[in-house]
Design a protein around this motif. Structure first.
Motif, PDB file in Angstrom:
ATOM      1  N   THR B 250     -10.165  31.300  13.063  1.00 17.62           N
ATOM      2  CA  THR B 250      -9.411  30.180  13.666  1.00 17.62           C
ATOM      3  C   THR B 250      -8.355  29.598  12.731  1.00 17.62           C
ATOM      4  N   GLY B 251      -8.514  29.814  11.426  1.00 15.78           N
ATOM      5  CA  GLY B 251      -7.575  29.239  10.472  1.00 15.78           C
ATOM      6  C   GLY B 251      -7.981  27.852   9.988  1.00 15.78           C
ATOM      7  N   PHE B 252      -9.111  27.338  10.506  1.00 12.27           N
ATOM      8  CA  PHE B 252      -9.569  26.024  10.051  1.00 12.27           C
ATOM      9  C   PHE B 252     -10.517  26.146   8.862  1.00 12.27           C
ATOM     10  N   PRO B 254     -13.356  24.391   6.094  1.00 14.43           N
ATOM     11  CA  PRO B 254     -14.507  23.500   6.353  1.00 14.43           C
ATOM     12  C   PRO B 254     -14.093  22.035   6.505  1.00 14.43           C
ATOM     13  N   ASP B 255     -12.991  21.624   5.884  1.00 15.15           N
ATOM     14  CA  ASP B 255     -12.508  20.244   6.015  1.00 15.15           C
ATOM     15  C   ASP B 255     -11.576  20.067   7.210  1.00 15.15           C
ATOM     16  N   TYR B 256     -11.449  21.109   7.991  1.00 14.58           N
ATOM     17  CA  TYR B 256     -10.512  21.093   9.117  1.00 14.58           C
ATOM     18  C   TYR B 256      -9.068  20.895   8.676  1.00 14.58           C
ATOM     19  N   ASP B 257      -8.797  21.345   7.466  1.00 18.09           N
ATOM     20  CA  ASP B 257      -7.411  21.587   7.102  1.00 18.09           C
ATOM     21  C   ASP B 257      -7.132  22.984   7.685  1.00 18.09           C
ATOM     22  N   THR B 258      -5.885  23.438   7.646  1.00 15.31           N
ATOM     23  CA  THR B 258      -5.624  24.760   8.212  1.00 15.31           C
ATOM     24  C   THR B 258      -4.928  25.675   7.212  1.00 15.31           C
ATOM     25  N   ALA B 259      -4.922  26.958   7.558  1.00 20.45           N
ATOM     26  CA  ALA B 259      -4.139  27.936   6.819  1.00 20.45           C
ATOM     27  C   ALA B 259      -2.685  27.505   6.876  1.00 20.45           C
ATOM     28  N   SER B 260      -1.904  27.897   5.859  1.00 18.32           N
ATOM     29  CA  SER B 260      -0.470  27.630   5.963  1.00 18.32           C
ATOM     30  C   SER B 260       0.320  28.839   5.482  1.00 18.32           C
ATOM     31  N   VAL B 264      -1.044  32.139   7.983  1.00 22.58           N
ATOM     32  CA  VAL B 264      -1.181  31.855   9.416  1.00 22.58           C
ATOM     33  C   VAL B 264      -1.070  33.159  10.218  1.00 22.58           C
TER      34      VAL B 264
END
Lengths: 144, 288
Positions: B250-252, B254-260, B264
């Motif tokens: 999903t790209g999320f 564990p802190d619900y930051d995302t891939a960049s 991506v």
């Protein structure tokens, strides 16, 4: 004469420092805004997936992170706020039109998500808002 | 004295000539008999991520147009992804064997070296069966008319011959026996041969060669400020297997930051792989 000089020096000094503070503040403010959204995602995702209990008060409180960001986002990346400890990519300013379009999509999606009233509406809202994170981070954030 | 120097120079030139020669990979005699399966090739296509570099800019990902044209700035000039769609302007006239030789040894159809912006130091370890499937899959995608512009390189980088030496050195610098690892360990095969993670996550030297030290230990992307983090166990300690799997699918974080950035696209590709592949990737990374 002397006083007027003093006043103008003070004025210049005050302007310069306030500009510096504004710079630091905008970084802090937008990082706090991003963190709040990350936190909201973290709390809301398990609820939307059904692995945590649905609590309307919690959902309402966390949803404000997105609504808040949607109102502020457009002002959070002023020209010149690319210095300091930031992961904001230069593309935000060099591709200002693209960035503005991305912000517009985000605002539209947050409005479309509205205020969910059960876990199904929440799941829909997450599906609508979620892809904005990656989409924007792909072009407009640079990991340093 | 002059005679000696002339002899030395001649010997040097001869050694250079031999070592720098393009060496097309030798394919097994069975290669010609393999019938590529486009459905299986879709998985290889996702794992190798061809689309991320060769997609026609501004076109929809879903249209799968491999028209090329995306620019890759580097210290050696700007490389432009070529058209690899099945049109005559792409690889429509390439045989399956020519395609395999390009991926495995970085030698083009004209017998010249290809630049390592095509990650052939990784694709070198691809299985012939998978190359065949990949070729079959690409041939089912839309044919895009028009060649991409040529690379924009300074004069010293336009001469391809020295790449032969580069390839020898690059292969010698690989840290462990990939031939063995990629044939016995599915995770190693996906990470090293297909997904070519080391191309961004392993440090390079001045001539753009992976040094082999601190393998997958994190690096700055070649020709950019973007950082690729370490994939080694000490850096992934705080992530559970589930965290890693969620991230790859999903790209999320564990802190619900995302891939960049580039990651991506990588996630978009990895998300299409079967669960089992992701589990194998994680297993391999844990054992680094």
């Amino acid at each position: 004469m002397k006083t007027s000089k003093l006043i103008s020096y003070t004025a210049v000094f005050a302007l310069a420092t306030s500009a510096l503070f504004a710079q630091a503040n905008i970084l802090e403010e937008r990082q706090a805004m991003m963190k709040a959204m990350g936190q909201a995602m973290k709390v809301l995702s398990p609820i939307a997936a059904g692995s945590a209990d649905y609590d309307q008060a919690v959902v309402d409180a966390q949803m404000t992170a997105f609504q808040d960001a949607a109102t502020k986002m457009v002002d959070m990346f002023p020209e010149g706020s690319d210095g300091g400890e930031t992961e904001a990519a230069p593309a935000i300013w060099s591709d200002a039109d693209g960035f503005a379009a991305a912000v517009e999509t985000f605002v539209k999606d947050v409005n479309a998500a509205g205020t969910p009233k059960d876990e199904f509406e929440l799941a829909d809202a997450m599906q609508t808002i979620g892809p904005n994170c990656k989409a924007c981070h792909q072009d407009y954030r640079i990991k340093k | 004295m002059w005679k000696w120097l002339a002899t030395l120079f001649a010997c040097g030139a001869a050694v250079f000539y031999v070592l720098s020669a393009p060496k097309p990979a030798e394919l097994s005699p069975e290669f010609a008999d393999i019938i590529g399966d486009p459905a299986a090739g879709a998985r290889i296509f996702a794992a190798t991520g061809c689309l991320s570099c060769h997609l026609t800019p501004e076109s929809e990902t879903a249209d799968m147009k491999l028209g090329g044209g995306r620019a890759f700035p580097s210290p050696f000039g700007t490389f432009i992804a070529p058209n690899i769609s099945p049109s005559p302007d792409g690889i429509g006239n390439w045989s399956e064997a020519e395609f395999a030789v390009a991926l495995k040894s970085g030698v083009g159809r004209d017998g010249q070296h290809l630049y390592p912006v095509l990650p052939y130091t990784s694709y070198h370890f691809m299985r012939e069966r998978d190359i065949s499937d990949l070729y079959a899959f690409i041939m089912t995608l839309p044919a895009v008319e028009g060649a991409a512009p040529p690379h924009d390189l300074p004069f010293y980088a336009r001469w391809r011959r020295p790449l032969g030496i580069w390839k020898h050195l690059a292969n010698a610098a690989l840290p462990h026996d990939f031939e063995a690892a990629t044939s016995t360990n599915e995770g190693a095969y996906i990470v090293e041969a297909l997904a070519h993670c080391s191309e961004c996550h392993s440090p390079r030297n001045l001539i753009g060669m992976k040094t082999g030290k601190n393998w997958l230990g994190g690096a700055t992307l070649f020709g950019s400020d973007e950082k690729a983090p370490s994939l080694r166990p000490d850096n992934l300690d705080s992530w559970t297997d589930t965290d890693l799997k969620t991230y790859f699918q999903t790209g999320f974080t564990p802190d619900y930051d995302t891939a960049s950035g580039e990651m991506v696209e990588v996630i978009n590709n990895l998300a299409q792989l079967p669960d089992e592949d992701i589990d194998n990737i994680i297993k391999y990374l844990r054992g680094l």
